[in-house]
Design an enzyme around this catalytic site. Structure first.
Site, PDB file in Angstrom:
ATOM      1  N   GLU A   1     -38.841 -18.154 -19.332  1.00  0.00           N
ATOM      2  CA  GLU A   1     -39.321 -19.520 -19.555  1.00  0.00           C
ATOM      3  C   GLU A   1     -40.669 -19.549 -20.282  1.00  0.00           C
ATOM      4  OE1 GLU A   1     -40.567 -23.583 -17.081  1.00  0.00           O
ATOM      5  OE2 GLU A   1     -39.913 -21.808 -15.997  1.00  0.00           O
TER       6      GLU A   1
ATOM      7  N   LYS B   1     -34.866 -20.610 -19.934  1.00  0.00           N
ATOM      8  CA  LYS B   1     -35.287 -21.952 -19.540  1.00  0.00           C
ATOM      9  C   LYS B   1     -36.259 -22.478 -20.597  1.00  0.00           C
ATOM     10  CE  LYS B   1     -37.081 -24.755 -15.751  1.00  0.00           C
ATOM     11  NZ  LYS B   1     -37.440 -24.840 -14.322  1.00  0.00           N
TER      12      LYS B   1
ATOM     13  N   GLU C   1     -42.561 -22.152 -21.792  1.00  0.00           N
ATOM     14  CA  GLU C   1     -42.549 -23.606 -21.977  1.00  0.00           C
ATOM     15  C   GLU C   1     -43.503 -24.020 -23.097  1.00  0.00           C
ATOM     16  OE1 GLU C   1     -43.433 -27.832 -19.634  1.00  0.00           O
ATOM     17  OE2 GLU C   1     -43.360 -25.960 -18.501  1.00  0.00           O
TER      18      GLU C   1
ATOM     19  N   TYR D   1     -48.145 -26.505 -12.745  1.00  0.00           N
ATOM     20  CA  TYR D   1     -47.001 -26.439 -11.832  1.00  0.00           C
ATOM     21  C   TYR D   1     -47.397 -25.779 -10.543  1.00  0.00           C
ATOM     22  CZ  TYR D   1     -41.984 -26.473 -10.916  1.00  0.00           C
ATOM     23  OH  TYR D   1     -40.726 -26.715 -10.404  1.00  0.00           O
TER      24      TYR D   1
ATOM     25  N   ASP E   1     -39.506 -25.131  -6.813  1.00  0.00           N
ATOM     26  CA  ASP E   1     -40.435 -24.024  -6.589  1.00  0.00           C
ATOM     27  C   ASP E   1     -41.884 -24.430  -6.782  1.00  0.00           C
ATOM     28  OD1 ASP E   1     -39.636 -24.375  -9.331  1.00  0.00           O
ATOM     29  OD2 ASP E   1     -40.691 -22.521  -9.820  1.00  0.00           O
TER      30      ASP E   1
ATOM     31  N   LYS F   1     -37.870 -16.508 -11.474  1.00  0.00           N
ATOM     32  CA  LYS F   1     -38.419 -17.382 -12.516  1.00  0.00           C
ATOM     33  C   LYS F   1     -39.876 -17.023 -12.772  1.00  0.00           C
ATOM     34  CE  LYS F   1     -40.445 -21.825 -13.129  1.00  0.00           C
ATOM     35  NZ  LYS F   1     -40.843 -23.083 -12.517  1.00  0.00           N
TER      36      LYS F   1
ATOM     37  N   SER G   1     -37.147 -30.042 -18.056  1.00  0.00           N
ATOM     38  CA  SER G   1     -37.303 -31.446 -18.443  1.00  0.00           C
ATOM     39  C   SER G   1     -38.688 -31.721 -19.010  1.00  0.00           C
ATOM     40  CB  SER G   1     -37.017 -32.363 -17.258  1.00  0.00           C
ATOM     41  OG  SER G   1     -37.819 -32.021 -16.136  1.00  0.00           O
ATOM     42  N   GLY G   2     -39.692 -31.012 -18.506  1.00  0.00           N
ATOM     43  CA  GLY G   2     -41.025 -31.060 -19.105  1.00  0.00           C
ATOM     44  C   GLY G   2     -41.699 -32.402 -19.161  1.00  0.00           C
ATOM     45  N   GLY G   3     -41.428 -33.292 -18.209  1.00  0.00           N
ATOM     46  CA  GLY G   3     -42.093 -34.582 -18.195  1.00  0.00           C
ATOM     47  C   GLY G   3     -41.289 -35.716 -18.806  1.00  0.00           C
TER      48      GLY G   3
ATOM     49  N   ARG H   1     -43.844 -30.284   4.084  1.00  0.00           N
ATOM     50  CA  ARG H   1     -43.146 -29.559   3.009  1.00  0.00           C
ATOM     51  C   ARG H   1     -41.774 -29.104   3.497  1.00  0.00           C
ATOM     52  NH1 ARG H   1     -48.374 -27.205   2.536  1.00  0.00           N
ATOM     53  NH2 ARG H   1     -47.644 -25.240   3.456  1.00  0.00           N
TER      54      ARG H   1
ATOM     55  N   SER I   1     -32.308 -27.052 -15.731  1.00  0.00           N
ATOM     56  CA  SER I   1     -33.082 -26.509 -14.622  1.00  0.00           C
ATOM     57  C   SER I   1     -34.243 -27.477 -14.422  1.00  0.00           C
ATOM     58  CB  SER I   1     -33.589 -25.093 -14.928  1.00  0.00           C
ATOM     59  OG  SER I   1     -34.390 -24.613 -13.855  1.00  0.00           O
TER      60      SER I   1
END
Length: 398
Positions: free
Chosen positions: A225, A267, A227, A398, A73, A185, A309-311, A95, A336
């Site tokens: 989420e 998430k 984060e 993001y 996304d 999300k 996963s965040g990097g 894309r 995710s």
């Protein structure tokens, strides 16, 4: 429209919300009872959702054994950065070509139960002219949609952010449902180096709760989420402390907004040290801290915990997930992932049509690895050096 899509689009009959006071009869239908402050001690508010059963079913489908979510996304701007990294111009055609590659990977639905789409993709067709949503449904993958409008500076805070997008959300989620989306999300962030301030935590929690309530009202399972960013040199104990505070606030406001816990997915970030911390954590340490957090803060009514996963590197994210699934959990503990599923795939493709199959095979390798990790059976053997490279970006947007 395919038969599979037609089945997915079939909605439950609409039942108006109503209030029940002692002495009145109840109509049939799924309902949530909430004590209401009133001069009458017996007064109750009943939220009867026409979508309650469907929300629970959708959440359980996504949280099915050995499967997780493909997060694809990225906004058009972020997707442009990914394309630029392989020398491609950020055009709709490029894309479309990349997203077609992802959704049409043969057998992807064996490992992926849901795919989060950007709005453009939800309404987009593949390069072969087939609706992206139809392709996903035929693969037994539930289509989802990113509904937030991004992060902006939060006035009165310590250079922190808040997530916008509540204005007009009800009409947008209703339209997304009609287009075939079945979950949503909303990503907001908390920064440890910047505090986090009580204002930022409360704003994040309240925004997530309002979004969740609105999404459920439109038939979409909300992914919640908040984060906790990897930015910083703090240790794992500081991350754990902040995460406890954030999740306590989030579930307080979810309850205040009468959100159906059985019809949501979470998430969260894994509990790890900051990306610039000198003391690195092992997968077992990450699992121990993260599971301790979940047991303290997440009700067992929630069907699925789908980690971001965040990097982290592709392999690191998979190893950490595997460590959390070495013993039974009250929830489906899965993934995710965006970059941790797509990074090697994107580089393998390189924008060349002749590389599509090789790129799809790479995506399937990563998806299968995380499927095994969800089952606690991942070994890490045979992983490429590329998959072991970290992907942390300071101040990532993001």
């Amino acid at each position: 429209m395919s038969a599979a899509s037609a089945t997915l689009l079939k909605s439950s009959p609409i039942i108006d919300k109503f209030e029940w006071v002692k002495g009145q009869s109840l109509r049939q239908g799924s309902a949530t009872f909430v004590q209401r402050h009133s001069t009458s001690p017996s007064a109750l508010t009943v939220r009867a959702s026409s979508y309650a059963d469907e929300l629970v079913k959708t959440a359980k489908t996504i949280a099915s054994p050995g499967r997780g979510i493909l997060a694809m996304d990225e906004s058009n701007a972020t997707c442009g950065k990914r394309l630029d990294s392989i020398g491609l111009e950020n055009t709709e055609a490029n894309r479309q070509a990349y997203r077609t590659l992802l959704v049409s990977a043969p057998g992807l639905g064996n490992y992926i139960s849901g795919a989060i789409l950007f709005e453009e993709t939800l309404y987009q067709s593949t390069t072969e002219g087939k609706k992206m949503v139809d392709v996903l449904v035929e693969q037994n993958i539930v289509p989802g949609i990113k509904v937030d409008k991004g992060l902006v500076p939060l006035p009165g805070s310590n250079n922190e952010s808040w997530c916008q997008g509540l204005d007009g959300l009800s009409s947008r989620t209703a339209a997304y449902y009609q287009q075939g989306a079945r979950f949503a999300k909303w990503r907001t962030v908390v920064s440890i180096p910047n505090g986090p301030s009580a204002l930022a935590v409360k704003e994040a929690a309240w925004g997530l709760a309002r979004y969740a309530a609105i999404s459920q009202d439109s038939g979409l399972v909300p992914i919640v989420e908040p984060e906790i960013l990897l930015d910083g040199d703090h240790g794992i104990d500081r991350t754990f402390e902040v995460a406890q505070k954030v999740w306590a606030e989030v579930f307080f406001y979810l309850a205040e907004n009468n959100v159906l816990f059985e019809g949501i997915l979470l998430k969260p970030s894994m509990v790890t040290p900051g990306a610039e911390c000198k003391d690195k954590a092992t997968p077992q340490q990450v699992a121990d801290y993260t599971l301790k957090l979940l047991h303290r803060r997440i009700p067992p009514a929630v069907p699925g915990i789908m980690f971001l996963s965040g990097g982290q590197s592709e392999v690191e994210a998979t190893l950490n997930l595997n460590a959390m699934n070495q013993s039974p959990n009250p929830w489906h503990v899965s993934f995710s992932y965006a970059r941790a599923l797509q990074n090697t795939c994107l580089k393998t493709w390189g924008g060349r049509p002749e590389n599509v199959k090789a790129a799809q095979d790479t995506l399937l390798v990563r998806a299968k690895a995380n499927s095994l990790a969800q089952l606690g059976k991942y070994t890490g053997e045979g992983e490429s050096e590329e998959a072991k490279k970290g992907m942390f970006v300071k101040g990532y947007v993001y």
